[in-house]
Every structure is written in structure tokens, then in C-alpha cells.
Design an enzyme around this catalytic site. Structure first.
Site, PDB file in Angstrom:
ATOM      1  N   SER A  59      36.443  50.808  37.129  1.00 42.93           N
ATOM      2  CA  SER A  59      34.724  50.771  38.298  1.00 42.93           C
ATOM      3  C   SER A  59      34.366  52.399  38.028  1.00 42.93           C
ATOM      4  CB  SER A  59      35.577  50.596  39.466  1.00 42.93           C
ATOM      5  OG  SER A  59      36.116  51.228  39.959  1.00 42.93           O
ATOM      6  N   ASP A  96      33.130  48.659  34.899  1.00 44.75           N
ATOM      7  CA  ASP A  96      32.753  47.981  35.404  1.00 44.75           C
ATOM      8  C   ASP A  96      31.816  48.388  36.490  1.00 44.75           C
ATOM      9  OD1 ASP A  96      33.067  45.133  36.267  1.00 44.75           O
ATOM     10  OD2 ASP A  96      35.064  45.434  37.671  1.00 44.75           O
ATOM     11  N   HIS A 228      32.902  36.614  37.832  1.00 41.22           N
ATOM     12  CA  HIS A 228      33.587  38.506  38.287  1.00 41.22           C
ATOM     13  C   HIS A 228      34.015  37.537  39.479  1.00 41.22           C
ATOM     14  CE1 HIS A 228      31.548  42.346  37.527  1.00 41.22           C
ATOM     15  NE2 HIS A 228      30.864  40.964  36.374  1.00 41.22           N
ATOM     16  N   SER A 231      40.078  36.584  40.828  1.00 45.71           N
ATOM     17  CA  SER A 231      41.157  36.595  41.084  1.00 45.71           C
ATOM     18  C   SER A 231      41.384  34.772  41.673  1.00 45.71           C
ATOM     19  CB  SER A 231      41.064  37.458  41.682  1.00 45.71           C
ATOM     20  OG  SER A 231      42.127  38.446  41.272  1.00 45.71           O
ATOM     21  N   ASN A 271      36.592  38.251  34.469  1.00 46.24           N
ATOM     22  CA  ASN A 271      37.059  39.662  35.469  1.00 46.24           C
ATOM     23  C   ASN A 271      38.754  39.000  36.230  1.00 46.24           C
ATOM     24  OD1 ASN A 271      35.276  40.793  34.096  1.00 46.24           O
ATOM     25  ND2 ASN A 271      34.517  41.403  36.017  1.00 46.24           N
ATOM     26  N   ILE A 272      39.787  39.969  36.294  1.00 46.93           N
ATOM     27  CA  ILE A 272      40.430  39.700  37.714  1.00 46.93           C
ATOM     28  C   ILE A 272      41.361  41.531  37.838  1.00 46.93           C
ATOM     29  CG2 ILE A 272      42.913  38.607  37.668  1.00 46.93           C
ATOM     30  CD1 ILE A 272      41.736  36.895  35.689  1.00 46.93           C
ATOM     31  N   ASP A 273      40.842  41.535  38.916  1.00 43.99           N
ATOM     32  CA  ASP A 273      41.032  43.114  39.247  1.00 43.99           C
ATOM     33  C   ASP A 273      42.141  42.478  40.243  1.00 43.99           C
ATOM     34  OD1 ASP A 273      41.441  44.893  40.341  1.00 43.99           O
ATOM     35  OD2 ASP A 273      39.753  46.249  40.806  1.00 43.99           O
ATOM     36  N   SER A 274      42.064  41.714  41.531  1.00 48.18           N
ATOM     37  CA  SER A 274      43.120  41.918  42.872  1.00 48.18           C
ATOM     38  C   SER A 274      43.689  41.020  42.752  1.00 48.18           C
ATOM     39  CB  SER A 274      42.071  40.036  44.261  1.00 48.18           C
ATOM     40  OG  SER A 274      40.828  41.159  44.090  1.00 48.18           O
TER      41      SER A 274
HETATM   42  P1  13P Z   1      38.195  39.745  41.207  1.00 48.61           P
HETATM   43  O1  13P Z   1      38.320  40.582  43.044  1.00 48.61           O
HETATM   44  O2  13P Z   1      38.162  38.423  42.068  1.00 48.61           O
HETATM   45  O3  13P Z   1      39.693  40.330  41.496  1.00 48.61           O
HETATM   46  O4  13P Z   1      36.865  40.594  40.921  1.00 48.61           O
HETATM   47  C1  13P Z   1      37.145  41.500  40.348  1.00 48.61           C
HETATM   48  C2  13P Z   1      36.111  41.752  39.342  1.00 48.61           C
HETATM   49  O5  13P Z   1      35.441  40.428  39.693  1.00 48.61           O
HETATM   50  C3  13P Z   1      36.026  43.204  38.932  1.00 48.61           C
HETATM   51  O6  13P Z   1      34.511  43.038  38.874  1.00 48.61           O
END
Ligand code: 13P
Length: 327
Positions: A59, A96, A228, A231, A271-274
């Protein structure tokens, strides 16, 4: 004919070929966010070991955190690391939630092979105009572009949206043809962050709006869709975090079963961040609590990194279905 293609010297690829294969193979390309060395090492190692194409994404906030120049060479290092492991996985570096033409341009010039321009909060015509402008610049440099229609709720770095708005399927055809985007993020009930749904204890979160997804697919058949906020907010990590001093009450995510269903449809990027953040935090907390005399960052960050490797391998194999897809 493309002008200078900045990302090629880093060994990266854009997302065009990845999405084409994902669409015909009925799986999705995982897009993992990162902002530090250990996260990136984990992504590369897990994806090389599972033979999975991957999108490494940052991001605006993550780029500022890591430093734009450092990030360029981290991406180059990611490709080299994979090759030295004997792996030919394609790697794309993606912005992102780009929020301006200038940010997208700066990322493209510093080596990103894919950018998202998120004009989803703007009036429709302004979203079209901004996205079109980014597409023209990006395509001249052979960079692929993700646009967005519909707003996801939740917190993503400094981007906060209180309420979600589902994508209107009747807009997608016009948006895609007017802007020339290569993929489209849609809003079907997911949200960013660890608090996706408000549910009472023991209650299941509501299902995603697969009816909207299939309506979108009907209107733009074969067009790559992006999900998006995907997670799962793994309960074991939430529990570990809370056991070792954290306080994450009511954190709930999207079930793996729903993600598998999405991955087998036109959804080509998940998309996976959290989940990655939770995995690292859980293991770092556990390590520090159990080893109070240690103060070597390699020890506790190493514990977090190993958990992230395991988590990503699992997602590639069992959730997004991207493992063993290099043929
Ligand atoms: P999460 O917070 O569910 O991992 O989503 C991340 C995301 O969509 C990044 O753009």
C-alpha cells in the site's frame, strides 16, 4: 508499442499472463501484502516451495514505511532469491489501493509491474476518468491496472471506510470498456482488517454475495475479478495473541470454503494482508512471552517468519489453489 518498461530489469512480470492462466485453471493468484524483510522472505520461500505464481503488494503506507528505493531493491531481491532456490515462479510487484495518478506514476517508474487505482469512493464519472488516465500511462509501460467499483468497509493503513457499498453489476461493463482496466475489484461483502463481521459467539458470519459476483461474471465473461478483504482471521492466531497479552475481541474473517468457491470462479486475485499480520504477531508474542531473556530480533522475528511460511503454503495449496501451477 510500449515505451520503456521499467520493471523488466528487476525480473518482475505484469499480471496479464498470470490472470489468463488462473481464469482457465479455475484458481486465483494470491496477493500478499508486505512491508518488511521477514514478510517478503516468507512470501518468496513459501511460494517457491509450493510452485505458486505470486503478487507481492504494498500500500502507499507500506511504501512510505519501507522507503520507496529500498522497496524497489527488495522486489529485485525477491526474484533473485526465488531463482537461487531453483524456482521460476512469476512475481509481480503491485501497488495496493493507489489513490492518485501521481502515486501510480511514481510506482511504475520505480519498478512496479502492476498498480491499483482506487477511485471507488469517487462519483462514477470521476472514477472512470481517473482510472482511464492511469491505464493510459501504465499500458504505455506494459504495466497492468486494477480498478474498483463498490466500496469495502474497514481499515487499510490510513484508508478508512465506515460503510460498504456493494458493486452494482449494471455498471461493470461500461466501466471496463471506458477505462481499459485489466482487472476489477468488486465489493461482495468482505471488508479490510480483522473485524469483518459482527457476530454473536457461536454464530456464523453472513455469506458473501455470490449472486452479485455471478451477475458481474455474466456481464463481463472471462474478465479477471479481484477480491479484497479476504483474510480468514484464523481463530488460533487470535487466541494466541489474546493469550499473550493482546486484546482482539470479536475478530472474524471470511471462511476458507467461501474463498475456495470464489477462487474457482472469475476471481483471479485474492488479497491477503491481515492473516499475515496476525500470524507474525501471534508468534512474536508467544516467543517473547516464553523467552523473556532473549532480545535478538532474529529469534522472535524468525519465529514469526516461519509461521508466515506455513500459513502461505497452506493458503496456496488449500485455499486459493495456486500451488503447482507453473506448467
Ligand atoms: P485483509 O485485511 O482481509 O487481509 O484484506 C487485505 C486487502 O484486501 C488488501 O487490499
Amino acid at each position: 508499442m510500449a515505451e520503456e518498461t521499467f520493471y523488466r530489469e528487476l525480473g518482475l512480470v505484469n499480471t496479464r499472463d498470470m490472470f489468463e492462466k488462473a481464469m482457465s485453471g479455475g484458481y486465483a493468484i494470491p496477493a500478499y501484502n508486505f512491508n518488511n524483510l521477514e514478510q517478503l522472505q516468507a512470501i518468496v520461500q513459501a511460494c517457491a516451495e509450493t510452485a505458486s505464481p505470486v503478487i507481492i503488494q504494498v500500500s502507499k503506507g507500506a511504501r512510505n514505511y519501507a522507503n520507496a528505493t529500498m522497496l524497489r531493491y527488495m522486489a529485485m531481491g525477491a526474484v533473485r532469491m526465488a531463482r537461487e532456490m531453483g524456482s521460476e515462479i512469476p512475481i509481480s510487484l503491485h501497488l495496493d489501493h493507489g489513490d492518485s495518478f501521481e502515486l501510480c506514476q511514481s510506482c511504475i517508474e520505480s519498478g512496479f509491474s502492476s498498480v491499483m487505482i482506487d477511485g471507488s469512493h469517487l462519483p462514477y464519472d470521476e472514477n472512470v476518468a481517473l482510472t482511464r488516465r492511469v491505464v493510459e500511462y501504465a499500458h504505455a509501460h506494459d504495466v497492468t491496472v486494477e480498478g474498483e467499483l463498490g466500496v469495502l468497509a474497514g481499515i487499510e493503513d490510513e484508508v478508512v471506510a465506515e460503510h460498504s457499498t456493494y458493486t452494482k453489476p449494471e455498471e461493470v461493463e461500461d466501466f471496463v470498456s471506458k477505462t481499459g482496466v485489466d482487472s476489477l475489484a468488486i465489493s461482495i461483502g468482505t471488508s479490510h482488517g480483522a473485524y469483518k463481521f459482527k457476530v454473536a459467539p457461536g454464530e456464523e458470519p453472513p455469506a458473501l454475495r455470490f449472486d452479485i459476483l455471478s451477475e458481474v461474471e455474466k456481464r463481463i465473461p472471462g474478465f479477471p475479478i479481484v477480491l479484497h478483504g479476504a483474510s480468514s482471521v484464523v481463530p488460533a492466531y487470535v487466541e494466541l495473541i489474546n493469550r499473550y497479552g493482546g486484546n482482539l475481541e470479536g475478530a472474524v474473517g471470511v471462511s476458507e470454503e467461501q474463498l475456495r468457491r470464489a477462487a474457482s470462479s472469475a476471481v483471479c486475485k485474492i488479497n491477503i494482508d491481515s492473516d499475515g499480520r496476525l500470524a507474525m504477531t501471534a508468534k512474536v508474542r508467544e516467543y517473547l512471552a516464553n523467552n523473556p531473556k532473549d532480545f535478538d530480533p532474529r529469534k522472535y522475528l524468525g519465529a514469526g517468519r516461519q509461521e508466515l511460511i506455513d500459513l502461505i503454503s497452506h493458503k496456496n495449496r488449500n485455499v486459493v489453489g495456486s500451488a503447482d501451477r507453473l506448467a
